[in-house]
Design a protein around this motif. Structure first.
Motif, PDB file in Angstrom:
ATOM      1  N   ASP A 118      -5.613 -15.627 -37.669  1.00 20.57           N
ATOM      2  CA  ASP A 118      -6.531 -16.678 -38.100  1.00 20.57           C
ATOM      3  C   ASP A 118      -5.698 -17.811 -38.678  1.00 20.57           C
ATOM      4  O   ASP A 118      -4.468 -17.754 -38.655  1.00 20.57           O
ATOM      5  CB  ASP A 118      -7.592 -16.159 -39.090  1.00 20.57           C
ATOM      6  CG  ASP A 118      -7.030 -15.837 -40.473  1.00 20.57           C
ATOM      7  OD1 ASP A 118      -5.825 -16.051 -40.716  1.00 20.57           O
ATOM      8  OD2 ASP A 118      -7.808 -15.373 -41.333  1.00 20.57           O
ATOM      9  N   GLN A 162      -9.340 -22.062 -33.087  1.00 25.13           N
ATOM     10  CA  GLN A 162     -10.181 -22.283 -34.254  1.00 25.13           C
ATOM     11  C   GLN A 162      -9.871 -23.668 -34.832  1.00 25.13           C
ATOM     12  O   GLN A 162      -8.799 -24.218 -34.608  1.00 25.13           O
ATOM     13  CB  GLN A 162      -9.930 -21.202 -35.319  1.00 25.13           C
ATOM     14  CG  GLN A 162     -10.378 -19.816 -34.895  1.00 25.13           C
ATOM     15  CD  GLN A 162     -10.157 -18.773 -35.983  1.00 25.13           C
ATOM     16  OE1 GLN A 162      -9.309 -18.926 -36.865  1.00 25.13           O
ATOM     17  NE2 GLN A 162     -10.915 -17.690 -35.916  1.00 25.13           N
ATOM     18  N   ASP A 187     -10.261 -25.321 -38.608  1.00 25.72           N
ATOM     19  CA  ASP A 187     -10.563 -24.990 -40.001  1.00 25.72           C
ATOM     20  C   ASP A 187     -10.495 -26.204 -40.911  1.00 25.72           C
ATOM     21  O   ASP A 187      -9.756 -27.161 -40.656  1.00 25.72           O
ATOM     22  CB  ASP A 187      -9.567 -23.955 -40.539  1.00 25.72           C
ATOM     23  CG  ASP A 187      -9.769 -22.576 -39.953  1.00 25.72           C
ATOM     24  OD1 ASP A 187     -10.418 -22.476 -38.896  1.00 25.72           O
ATOM     25  OD2 ASP A 187      -9.257 -21.604 -40.542  1.00 25.72           O
ATOM     26  N   GLU A 245     -22.262 -19.454 -42.887  1.00 20.92           N
ATOM     27  CA  GLU A 245     -22.179 -19.294 -41.443  1.00 20.92           C
ATOM     28  C   GLU A 245     -23.011 -20.383 -40.765  1.00 20.92           C
ATOM     29  O   GLU A 245     -24.144 -20.645 -41.175  1.00 20.92           O
ATOM     30  CB  GLU A 245     -22.703 -17.916 -41.058  1.00 20.92           C
ATOM     31  CG  GLU A 245     -22.193 -17.412 -39.722  1.00 20.92           C
ATOM     32  CD  GLU A 245     -22.345 -15.906 -39.617  1.00 20.92           C
ATOM     33  OE1 GLU A 245     -23.397 -15.473 -39.128  1.00 20.92           O
ATOM     34  OE2 GLU A 245     -21.416 -15.178 -40.021  1.00 20.92           O
ATOM     35  N   SER A 292     -23.975 -17.497 -34.106  1.00 21.68           N
ATOM     36  CA  SER A 292     -22.949 -18.119 -34.947  1.00 21.68           C
ATOM     37  C   SER A 292     -21.875 -18.825 -34.122  1.00 21.68           C
ATOM     38  O   SER A 292     -21.424 -18.326 -33.096  1.00 21.68           O
ATOM     39  CB  SER A 292     -22.299 -17.053 -35.835  1.00 21.68           C
ATOM     40  OG  SER A 292     -21.217 -17.600 -36.560  1.00 21.68           O
ATOM     41  N   GLY A 332     -19.368 -20.450 -36.242  1.00 21.77           N
ATOM     42  CA  GLY A 332     -18.335 -20.631 -37.250  1.00 21.77           C
ATOM     43  C   GLY A 332     -18.820 -20.158 -38.604  1.00 21.77           C
ATOM     44  O   GLY A 332     -20.009 -19.898 -38.807  1.00 21.77           O
ATOM     45  N   SER A 362     -14.182 -21.961 -40.757  1.00 21.92           N
ATOM     46  CA  SER A 362     -13.522 -21.998 -39.468  1.00 21.92           C
ATOM     47  C   SER A 362     -14.573 -22.139 -38.373  1.00 21.92           C
ATOM     48  O   SER A 362     -15.568 -21.419 -38.371  1.00 21.92           O
ATOM     49  CB  SER A 362     -12.710 -20.711 -39.266  1.00 21.92           C
ATOM     50  OG  SER A 362     -12.104 -20.706 -37.986  1.00 21.92           O
ATOM     51  N   ILE A 363     -14.327 -23.048 -37.441  1.00 20.66           N
ATOM     52  CA  ILE A 363     -15.199 -23.219 -36.282  1.00 20.66           C
ATOM     53  C   ILE A 363     -14.550 -22.552 -35.081  1.00 20.66           C
ATOM     54  O   ILE A 363     -13.363 -22.762 -34.812  1.00 20.66           O
ATOM     55  CB  ILE A 363     -15.429 -24.719 -35.988  1.00 20.66           C
ATOM     56  CG1 ILE A 363     -16.300 -25.349 -37.083  1.00 20.66           C
ATOM     57  CG2 ILE A 363     -16.070 -24.931 -34.624  1.00 20.66           C
ATOM     58  CD1 ILE A 363     -16.434 -26.846 -36.964  1.00 20.66           C
ATOM     59  N   GLY A 364     -15.315 -21.751 -34.361  1.00 21.01           N
ATOM     60  CA  GLY A 364     -14.832 -21.175 -33.109  1.00 21.01           C
ATOM     61  C   GLY A 364     -14.977 -22.213 -32.003  1.00 21.01           C
ATOM     62  O   GLY A 364     -16.077 -22.463 -31.515  1.00 21.01           O
TER      63      GLY A 364
END
Length: 533
Positions: free
Chosen positions: A87, A131, A133, A324, A343, A345, A368-370
Motif C-alpha cells: 500500500d 492507488q 492517496d 469509505e 466501494s 476507496g 486511498s482511492i482504488g
C-alpha cells in the motif's frame, strides 16, 4: 547443422496486465482531476520508492527463510529483505519518520503509485494495481478526518459522479474496538479473533445479517456456484452475536424516525443504546458526532457524508475514524445480477503507525482511492467515453535522399502547432507530428500507417513539388467522408478529395486551417471535465 534458436513463449504473468494508450490516457485525465481537488485543499505531492525494507512495511515480516505470503520479496546483497510495497500508507509513515525534523507539521501530501499483493489472482483481483492517496500527518483533531470525508465527496463530484450516486460512510474504530472489548475480546491475546470478527462484519453488504450471524458463530457454508466452501467462523456465543448485531441492523427503524433525525443520528443513538456504557465506544461516538456536525455545517449532509456504524476497515493499524467512498448505482455482475457498484476507496486515522519508527505517537489520517476500480465505475457511468482520439500528423517520405528536408517540415509543424509561453511551457493541447520512420518504398503503406494511427492529415512532397517549392496536404478525415459518397473512380480522380497544394511557406497555415475545420465538425471531445474545472 546449426540448431534452431529457442523461442521464448510470450506470456503475461498471472495477476498482471498490459494496458493500452486509451486506458492510460483516461487514467491520466482522471488523476489530473483528483489531483486538482487535492491541491485545492492544500495537499502537495510526494513520491516513495516501490521497494521498502520488509520490516518497515510492518504487516508482513520475514521468517528464517523468506517473507510471509502477501508481499513480493527479495534478499539484497547485504542479506536484508526488501519487499514491493503493498500500500502507500506504510511507505509514507517511513518517509515521515525518516525526515521528521525537516517536515512542517501538519504534513499534507498526496501520491499515486502502483502497489503489489502476492495473493492468488482472480476476476477483478490483480497482483499489481494503482492507488491514489491523500494523508494529513500531525493533525490530532477529528476536524482533519471530517475534511478527508468532505474531500472524498468533492473528488466524486469533480469526476462527474452525481449526488445520490455516491456516499462517504464514516465509522470509528474506537466504537468497533469498544464493542469487541465489551464482549470479552480485548487484549493482545485476542488479536486474531478480533480480526475474524471484523472480517465477518465487513461482509454485511454481501451476505446480510443472517450470513454475518453465521460467520460470527460456527461458520458459513457458501454453496454458490456449486462449490460448497466452508468459512470457519469467530465462534462467538449467541448472546454476544446478537449484541454485536444490534449495532449494525437498522432494518427495524421506521422511515419517520430516519426522516426526523437523519440516518446518521439514528445509527449513533442505536449504538449508544447498545454499548454506550463502554468508555471507548462512548468516545468513538462523540468523535462521530463532531465529524457529523462539521460536515453538516459545511453543507455535506447525510446524502454525501453519512455516519454508518456498519462500516469496517480491516487493517489493524486504524485507531479512530474510518471512512469509505461507496458508489450507489447498479451494475450487472458476472452472473448477470443487478448489484450496487460498492466501494472505490477508503481510509482512516492511524495514530500509531509512525510510532513504530519513532517510539512516540504521531497523529495521522488519510484515504486511498482504488484507481482501476474507480475507472471501471466511471466507464459504467459513461464518464470516460470519448470520440476516437486524433493521432499524429504524418509527414510522408517520398525520397530517401531528402530525409533532412522532411525532418525540417516536421519540425516546422511540430513547433508551429505547439506554441510555448514566456516560461517555455507548452500552451494548449498537444498536437503530435511525426516523420514516417518505416520503410518508405511503398507510398501506399505510409497512408495505411497514417490511417491506422487515426491521423487527421498527411503531408506529401515528391520531387516535382520540391522543385516547384510546393507541398501537398491531405485531409484524411474529410477524405474518408467523401469516399463514402463517391462511387466511381473517375469522379474520385476528378475531385481529388480534401487535398490541397500550397507553397512551402504556407504549409503551417494550411494545416491549421484543416485542423480548425475538423474541430468545428466535432472531431474530438472528452467526457471527463478538465482538471481545472
Amino acid at each position: 547443422m546449426a540448431s534452431k534458436p529457442i523461442k521464448v513463449k510470450a506470456r503475461q504473468p498471472r495477476g498482471f496486465g498490459d494496458r493500452g494508450a486509451a486506458d492510460l490516457r483516461a487514467q491520466d485525465r482522471m488523476i489530473a482531476v483528483i489531483k486538482g481537488v487535492y491541491e485545492r485543499y492544500g495537499f502537495e505531492p510526494v513520491e516513495t520508492p516501490m521497494f521498502e525494507y520488509t520490516d518497515a512495511l510492518g504487516k508482513f515480516l520475514p521468517d528464517s527463510d523468506r517473507p510471509n505470503e502477501g508481499v513480493f520479496s527479495l534478499q539484497d546483497d547485504d542479506e536484508q529483505w526488501l519487499s514491493l510495497r503493498y500500500d502507500l500508507t506504510a511507505p509514507l509513515a517511513r518517509h515521515v519518520a525518516e525526515n521528521f525534523n525537516d517536515i512542517a507539521l501538519p504534513y499534507r501530501s498526496y501520491r499515486a503509485g502502483y502497489v503489489f499483493r502476492n495473493e492468488k489472482p482472480g476476476p477483478g483481483r490483480f497482483r499489481q494495481f494503482m492507488q491514489f492517496d491523500a494523508d494529513s500527518v500531525g493533525s490530532p483533531g477529528v476536524s482533519a478526518d471530517a475534511e478527508m470525508c468532505m474531500m472524498m465527496a468533492d473528488v466524486m463530484e469533480a469526476l462527474g459522479i452525481a449526488r445520490g450516486d455516491y456516499v462517504i460512510r464514516v465509522n470509528n474504530r474506537k466504537v468497533l474496538d469498544g464493542v469487541l472489548e465489551a464482549i470479552g475480546l480485548g487484549g493482545p491475546e485476542n488479536a486474531e479473533r478480533r480480526l475474524t470478527v471484523l472480517r465477518a462484519l465487513d461482509k454485511l453488504d454481501k451476505f446480510g445479517i443472517a450470513g454475518v450471524h453465521e460467520l460470527l458463530g460456527k461458520g458459513r457454508l457458501d454453496e454458490s456456484g456449486g462449490k460448497g466452501d466452508f468459512t470457519k467462523g469467530a465462534e462467538l456465543e449467541t448472546t454476544s452475536i446478537e449484541r454485536v448485531l444490534r449495532l449494525f441492523d437498522i432494518s427495524g427503524l421506521s422511515a419517520e424516525a430516519v426522516d426526523a433525525h437523519g440516518a446518521g443520528e439514528v445509527r449513533l443513538a442505536k449504538a449508544s443504546e447498545a454499548f454506550g456504557d463502554n468508555a471507548r465506544v462512548a468516545e468513538g461516538l462523540d468523535e462521530l458526532r463532531q465529524i457529523s456536525a462539521m460536515c453538516q455545517a459545511a453543507g455535506y449532509d447525510d446524502t454525501r457524508v453519512l455516519i454508518d456504524t456498519s462500516i469496517v476497515r480491516g487493517l489493524e493499524y486504524y485507531t479512530g475514524p474510518v471512512y469509505e467512498a461507496e458508489l450507489l448505482f447498479d451494475v450487472t455482475n458476472e452472473k448477470g445480477q443487478k448489484v450496487q457498484f460498492g466501494s472505490v476507496g477508503g481510509g482512516g486515522r492511524y495514530d500509531g503507525l509512525i510510532a513504530r519508527f519513532r517510539g512516540e505517537a504521531v497523529p495521522a489520517t488519510g484515504f486511498s482511492i482504488g484507481v482501476s476500480r474507480l475507472m471501471t465505475a466511471l466507464k459504467n457511468l459513461g464518464r470516460l467515453e470519448e470520440s476516437e482520439r486524433t493521432g499524429p500528423i504524418v509527414v510522408t517520405v517520398m525520397d530517401r535522399d531528402r530525409l533532412a528536408d522532411y525532418q525540417r517540415l516536421t519540425t516546422i509543424l511540430r513547433d508551429g502547432l505547439n506554441p510555448k509561453d514566456h516560461t517555455g511551457q507548452y500552451v494548449g493541447p498537444v498536437v503530435p507530428v511525426e516523420m514516417f520512420q518505416g520503410n518508405p518504398k511503398q507510398f501506399g503503406k505510409q497512408l495505411q500507417y497514417a490511417d491506422r494511427r487515426n491521423s487527421p492529415l498527411v503531408v506529401i512532397q515528391g520531387g516535382d513539388e520540391k522543385a516547384a517549392g510546393m507541398v501537398q496536404v491531405k485531409d484524411l478525415i474529410e477524405g474518408k467522408r467523401l469516399s463514402a459518397e463517391i462511387e466511381d473512380n473517375a469522379t474520385w480522380r476528378a475531385s481529388r478529395p480534401a487535398q490541397v497544394t500550397v507553397p512551402e511557406a504556407e504549409l503551417l497555415d494550411a494545416v491549421k486551417k484543416i485542423l480548425a475545420a475538423q474541430a468545428a465538425d466535432g472531431a474530438a471531445g472528452a467526457a471527463l471535465p478538465p482538471a481545472d474545472a
